[in-house]
Write an enzyme that holds these catalytic residues in place. Structure first.
Site, mmCIF file in Angstrom:
data_model
loop_
_atom_site.group_PDB
_atom_site.id
_atom_site.type_symbol
_atom_site.label_atom_id
_atom_site.label_comp_id
_atom_site.label_asym_id
_atom_site.label_seq_id
_atom_site.Cartn_x
_atom_site.Cartn_y
_atom_site.Cartn_z
ATOM 1 N N HIS A 110 0.814 -1.207 0.000
ATOM 2 C CA HIS A 110 0.000 0.000 0.000
ATOM 3 C C HIS A 110 0.852 1.264 0.000
ATOM 4 O O HIS A 110 2.009 1.269 0.447
ATOM 5 C CB HIS A 110 -0.944 -0.011 1.196
ATOM 6 C CG HIS A 110 -2.022 -1.042 1.065
ATOM 7 N ND1 HIS A 110 -3.030 -1.180 1.986
ATOM 8 C CD2 HIS A 110 -2.270 -1.978 0.110
ATOM 9 C CE1 HIS A 110 -3.841 -2.160 1.621
ATOM 10 N NE2 HIS A 110 -3.394 -2.659 0.481
ATOM 11 N N GLU A 153 0.774 4.106 1.709
ATOM 12 C CA GLU A 153 1.268 4.651 2.974
ATOM 13 C C GLU A 153 2.402 3.791 3.539
ATOM 14 O O GLU A 153 3.377 4.307 4.089
ATOM 15 C CB GLU A 153 0.146 4.856 3.985
ATOM 16 C CG GLU A 153 -0.805 3.692 4.162
ATOM 17 C CD GLU A 153 -1.964 3.650 3.186
ATOM 18 O OE1 GLU A 153 -1.740 3.510 1.962
ATOM 19 O OE2 GLU A 153 -3.115 3.699 3.650
ATOM 20 N N CYS A 175 -6.078 1.375 5.326
ATOM 21 C CA CYS A 175 -6.635 0.121 5.819
ATOM 22 C C CYS A 175 -6.173 -0.039 7.273
ATOM 23 O O CYS A 175 -5.332 0.723 7.768
ATOM 24 C CB CYS A 175 -6.175 -1.056 4.952
ATOM 25 S SG CYS A 175 -4.418 -1.467 5.115
ATOM 26 N N CYS A 204 -2.289 -0.597 7.619
ATOM 27 C CA CYS A 204 -1.526 0.635 7.347
ATOM 28 C C CYS A 204 -1.757 1.670 8.444
ATOM 29 O O CYS A 204 -0.829 2.386 8.830
ATOM 30 C CB CYS A 204 -1.886 1.203 5.983
ATOM 31 S SG CYS A 204 -1.181 0.233 4.626
#
Length: 149
Positions: A72, A74, A100, A103
């Site tokens: 992801h 981030e 999410c 994260c």
């Protein structure tokens, strides 16, 4: 008439949107920018592990209706900061979609104090948890409304 100058929040979110254009997952392109004191520290977008094929080359790796081939945005921004020796403690992160759960936990443990996000994506747990641990979770829609008052 002079063009309206973007707020700092709009400026950094616009950069996150541009970072998202590097995404290699055609299901959802996400970009992230980590900032402290109005200075960009790191960026990231969702893409595969370095050296491995991307979704747009090899297809999606699906688990529970979610592509897990990518890292992801981030997480990639946090990893890039660590790889380059950049401290992100007490920073802010701008993400085109809310983080999410996994994260969010990384962001919290990295010491980031504010999360600005574009669209809300999937996980309601981050709302209550952010409040409990003192992380500001800010919808860009709300930030823009406040800025116009």
């Amino acid at each position: 008439m002079a063009k309206k100058r973007a707020s700092w929040q709009e400026y950094f979110m616009n950069i996150a949107k541009e970072v998202a254009t590097r995404s290699t997952c055609d299901r959802k392109a996400v970009g992230a920018v980590i900032v402290r004191d109005k200075t960009i520290l790191s960026t990231g977008y969702n893409g595969s592990v370095r050296g491995l094929p991307h979704c747009d080359e090899a297809g999606h790796m699906m688990e529970n209706k979610h592509c897990v081939r990518t890292i992801h945005a981030e997480a990639n921004a946090i990893v890039q900061a660590a790889k380059n020796g950049v401290a992100i403690d007490n920073g802010e992160i701008y993400i085109t979609a809310s983080p999410c759960w996994n994260c969010f936990k990384m962001i919290a443990n990295a010491g980031i104090k504010k999360i600005y996000y574009g669209e809300f994506y999937r996980d309601e747990r981050i709302l209550e948890t952010a409040q409990k641990i003192g992380i500001e979770l800010i919808s860009m829609e709300e930030a823009i409304k406040k800025g116009k008052k």
